[in-house]
Design an enzyme around this catalytic site. Structure first.
Site, PDB file in Angstrom:
ATOM      1  N   CYS A  79       8.750 -10.836  -7.827  1.00  0.00           N
ATOM      2  CA  CYS A  79       8.491 -11.525  -6.452  1.00  0.00           C
ATOM      3  C   CYS A  79       9.186 -10.902  -5.289  1.00  0.00           C
ATOM      4  CB  CYS A  79       9.304 -12.875  -6.740  1.00  0.00           C
ATOM      5  SG  CYS A  79       8.774 -13.803  -8.035  1.00  0.00           S
ATOM      6  N   TYR A 129       3.862   1.152  -8.765  1.00  0.00           N
ATOM      7  CA  TYR A 129       2.662  -0.039  -7.986  1.00  0.00           C
ATOM      8  C   TYR A 129       3.371  -1.095  -7.318  1.00  0.00           C
ATOM      9  CZ  TYR A 129      -0.097  -4.162  -8.569  1.00  0.00           C
ATOM     10  OH  TYR A 129      -0.930  -5.453  -8.324  1.00  0.00           O
ATOM     11  N   GLY A 175       4.081 -10.984  -4.353  1.00  0.00           N
ATOM     12  CA  GLY A 175       3.647 -12.206  -5.164  1.00  0.00           C
ATOM     13  C   GLY A 175       2.851 -13.327  -3.978  1.00  0.00           C
ATOM     14  N   ASN A 189      14.040 -12.717  -8.180  1.00  0.00           N
ATOM     15  CA  ASN A 189      12.924 -11.875  -8.345  1.00  0.00           C
ATOM     16  C   ASN A 189      13.669 -11.380  -9.787  1.00  0.00           C
ATOM     17  OD1 ASN A 189      12.329  -8.351  -7.288  1.00  0.00           O
ATOM     18  ND2 ASN A 189      11.109  -9.837  -8.846  1.00  0.00           N
ATOM     19  N   GLY A 190      12.559 -11.459 -10.696  1.00  0.00           N
ATOM     20  CA  GLY A 190      13.099 -10.938 -11.745  1.00  0.00           C
ATOM     21  C   GLY A 190      12.732 -11.886 -13.166  1.00  0.00           C
TER      22      GLY A 190
HETATM   23  O1  LIG Z   1      -5.680  -2.010 -15.422  1.00  0.00           O
HETATM   24  P1  LIG Z   1      -5.464  -3.345 -14.526  1.00  0.00           P
HETATM   25  O2  LIG Z   1      -5.161  -4.372 -15.475  1.00  0.00           O
HETATM   26  O3  LIG Z   1      -6.778  -3.549 -13.881  1.00  0.00           O
HETATM   27  O4  LIG Z   1      -4.447  -2.816 -13.661  1.00  0.00           O
HETATM   28  C1  LIG Z   1      -4.160  -1.776 -13.060  1.00  0.00           C
HETATM   29  C2  LIG Z   1      -4.787  -2.047 -11.714  1.00  0.00           C
HETATM   30  O5  LIG Z   1      -4.026  -3.250 -10.819  1.00  0.00           O
HETATM   31  C3  LIG Z   1      -3.531  -2.840  -9.718  1.00  0.00           C
HETATM   32  O6  LIG Z   1      -4.524  -2.891  -8.686  1.00  0.00           O
HETATM   33  P2  LIG Z   1      -4.364  -4.174  -7.792  1.00  0.00           P
HETATM   34  O7  LIG Z   1      -6.015  -4.561  -7.489  1.00  0.00           O
HETATM   35  O8  LIG Z   1      -3.541  -5.132  -8.276  1.00  0.00           O
HETATM   36  O9  LIG Z   1      -3.581  -3.832  -6.230  1.00  0.00           O
HETATM   37  P3  LIG Z   1      -3.665  -2.520  -5.259  1.00  0.00           P
HETATM   38  O10 LIG Z   1      -4.981  -3.026  -4.336  1.00  0.00           O
HETATM   39  O11 LIG Z   1      -2.565  -2.486  -4.435  1.00  0.00           O
HETATM   40  O12 LIG Z   1      -4.335  -1.186  -6.090  1.00  0.00           O
HETATM   41  C4  LIG Z   1      -3.326  -1.186 -10.040  1.00  0.00           C
HETATM   42  O13 LIG Z   1      -3.140  -0.487  -8.734  1.00  0.00           O
HETATM   43  C5  LIG Z   1      -4.387  -0.914 -10.616  1.00  0.00           C
HETATM   44  O14 LIG Z   1      -5.482  -0.510  -9.837  1.00  0.00           O
HETATM   45  N1  LIG Z   2       8.077 -11.812 -10.486  1.00  0.00           N
HETATM   46  C1  LIG Z   2       9.348 -12.628 -10.440  1.00  0.00           C
HETATM   47  O1  LIG Z   2      10.177 -12.114  -9.932  1.00  0.00           O
HETATM   48  C2  LIG Z   2       9.267 -14.106 -10.989  1.00  0.00           C
HETATM   49  C3  LIG Z   2      10.812 -14.767 -10.943  1.00  0.00           C
HETATM   50  C4  LIG Z   2      10.600 -15.965 -11.862  1.00  0.00           C
HETATM   51  N2  LIG Z   2      10.739 -15.537 -13.295  1.00  0.00           N
HETATM   52  C5  LIG Z   2       9.331 -16.984 -11.779  1.00  0.00           C
HETATM   53  O2  LIG Z   2       8.586 -16.835 -12.542  1.00  0.00           O
HETATM   54  O3  LIG Z   2       9.151 -17.545 -10.829  1.00  0.00           O
HETATM   55 MG   LIG Z   3      -5.140  -0.771  -7.750  1.00  0.00          MG
END
Ligand SMILES: O=P(O)(O)OC[C@H]1O[C@H](OP(=O)(O)OP(=O)(O)O)[C@H](O)[C@@H]1O
Ligand SMILES: NC(=O)CC[C@H](N)C(=O)O
Ligand SMILES: [Mg+2]
Length: 501
Positions: free
Chosen positions: A2, A257, A28, A101-102
């Site tokens: 988050c 990412y 998030g 976050n976490g």
């Molecule tokens: O193998 P998968 O389960 O598909 O996950 C990996 C993909 O998901 C993410 O992209 P996302 O669309 O979340 O965000 P981005 O636009 O920042 O790349 C990441 O950059 C990969 O493209």
């Molecule tokens: N991604 C997160 O950091 C999530 C914080 C918390 N564990 C929730 O689920 O709301």
């Molecule tokens: Mg992507």
């Protein structure tokens, strides 16, 4: 992962908090919330949705006060119910709100202790509500009418003794100030900074430095693992190391990412780390297939752009934008269900045919997790007329669950689990698949000007830095949080705490 933010300002902080949330939105997309304080009163607004949808003018008008905290949520514990949107609130002692976050890894034991020993009530399945109650209990145990910085830091030390897992948190103690702390392994990031105004210095704490940049705050630094920060309402800043044996082991996936490329985390530019990931991957291609026949390198927008660009440079091959991203669709991976994720890839990305027709294309993504994105993308490349479709990932194969705040709870959802690279290649339909080596990834992130020796790389190597994760824990996580269970668990809870404006 988050996004959290806290500001102690000299005038109303609502707009700055809102702006910070929009900059942290990539961390998030499910829920957003903000609480401000003035004259001993708290003002809260939180709900499911993007920041821009949750905060309307009528809410903003009511969020008054020179101090506040805010959150954007990507659920990794409990459910996606609006009752689990953050910040959470407890009225005793003093009135405390918290954004987290976490993920806590000993939440079951803590939940039991909180009820049976601390006599406190927790109303949701969110681990963040548990964290808040531990913090509140330990602050109450100081038994002070007016807590000072010693009380705050002693409280954080107790939180570190009791709570395991990954947690970066910001809390507001009504009438006193803002506290932020980072777990003793420093798994999740926290930075802080200041800006000068005519009325005096303002302080801000946030998940990523990009939030400080955009709001005109200059970066003071990162919270070290196990460090806490306390900014009083009057604007005094105190920091203290509160953990017994802190050891920096940041989540390497932040650099792959999660974080924005324009952020600097633990002194390392995410952008530069991604460039180096591209460089290492290109070197691997040249090692494995010096006679490769790649005509063009194409990134999968958005996150892989930076590493794909450098990869193409090193290979000396053309870099082309073969996919156009619909800017109104958010990130796919952090969507809550597989059906939504699958649908979103096609809505989000569209191919430019000329870049594919008759060519050997090397598609580059930052990571392959469930394989939702690459499977569809490879098919799109073929439909657009590509001769051969090669695919590479700037991260190694994701083979193990994440337990520190990324929603990868089930090994069976991970495409590379128990599969060789060749098997994954076949499954996703790639003519050639190449993953980054883990040592190269570590070197790309931690081997620049600023050195980082150890990372949380659990999703790649199954080693959990907190040392408390065993097969039984992972099985429980899988049973309670796999996609099927999550889809059935959407209880429409209402918020039992502060009145929501
Ligand atoms: O193998 P998968 O389960 O598909 O996950 C990996 C993909 O998901 C993410 O992209 P996302 O669309 O979340 O965000 P981005 O636009 O920042 O790349 C990441 O950059 C990969 O493209
Ligand atoms: N991604 C997160 O950091 C999530 C914080 C918390 N564990 C929730 O689920 O709301
Ligand atoms: Mg992507």
């Amino acid at each position: 992962m988050c996004g959290i933010v806290g500001i102690v300002g000299k005038s109303n902080v609502n707009q700055a908090l809102f702006d910070a949330l929009t900059v942290l939105q990539h961390r998030g997309q499910d829920a957003a919330g903000m609480v401000t304080s003035q004259g001993g009163r708290l003002y809260l607004r939180k709900d499911n949705g993007l920041a821009r949808d949750v905060f309307r003018t009528r809410h903003m008008k009511e969020l008054i006060g020179n101090i506040g905290i805010a959150h954007v949520r990507y659920p990794t514990a409990g459910s996606s119910s609006m009752a689990e949107a953050q910040p959470f609130y407890v009225n005793s002692p003093y009135g405390i709100t918290l954004a987290h976050n976490g993920n806590l890894t000993n939440v079951e034991q803590l939940t039991k202790e909180i009820y049976e020993a601390d006599l406190r009530h927790v109303n949701t399945n969110s681990d963040s509500e548990v964290l808040l109650n531990v913090f509140a209990h330990e602050l109450a145990a100081r038994n002070k009418l007016q807590p000072d910085k010693e009380d705050v830091f002693a409280t954080v030390s107790r939180v570190f003794e009791r709570c395991q897992g990954g947690y970066a948190a910001v809390a507001m103690i009504t009438g006193y100030g803002i506290v932020a702390f980072r777990d003793p392994n420093g798994i999740r990031p926290v930075v802080y900074g200041q800006r000068q105004t005519e009325q005096g210095v303002e302080y801000m704490v946030a998940s990523e430095s990009v939030a400080l940049d955009v709001l005109g705050f200059s970066l003071i630094g990162d919270l070290a693992p196990g460090e806490a920060l306390y900014i009083t309402e009057q604007g005094e800043l105190h920091t203290r190391q509160c953990a017994k044996a802190p050891k920096l082991s940041p989540c390497i996936f932040e650099y792959v990412y999660l974080a924005r490329p324009d952020s600097i985390l633990d002194g390392v530019s995410v952008y530069k780390a991604r460039l180096r990931m591209g460089e290492k991957l290109a070197e691997k291609i040249l090692r494995e297939r010096p006679e490769h026949d790649i005509d063009v390198v194409i990134p999968i927008p958005d996150t892989s752009r930076t590493s794909a660009l450098e990869l193409a440079n090193i290979l000396g091959v053309k870099f082309r934008e073969g996919f156009v991203k619909n800017r109104y669709i958010g990130r796919t991976f952090i969507m809550p269900g597989q059906a939504a994720r699958k649908k979103s890839v096609r809505q989000k990305l569209n191919a430019i045919e000329q870049e594919f027709k008759g060519k050997n294309v090397m598609l580059v993504d930052d990571s392959i997790v469930r394989g939702t994105t690459c499977r569809q993308i490879i098919q799109m490349a073929r439909d657009a007329g590509a001769k051969n479709v090669y695919f590479c990932s700037a991260a190694p194969a994701v083979r193990y669950p994440n337990v520190y705040g990324i929603d990868m709870p089930s090994v069976h959802e991970l495409i590379a689990h128990n599969r060789t690279t060749e098997e994954v290649a076949e499954l996703i339909g790639a003519d050639w698949l190449l993953y980054q080596d883990l040592e190269d990834l570590k070197e790309a992130v931690g081997g620049g000007k600023v050195k980082i020796e150890q990372f949380d790389c659990a999703v790649f190597d199954g080693q959990y830095v907190t040392g408390d994760i065993d097969a039984e824990y992972l099985q429980r996580l899988e049973d309670t949080r796999n996609d099927l269970v999550k889809n059935g668990a959407q209880v429409a809870n209402s918020i039992i705490e502060l009145h929501n404006s």
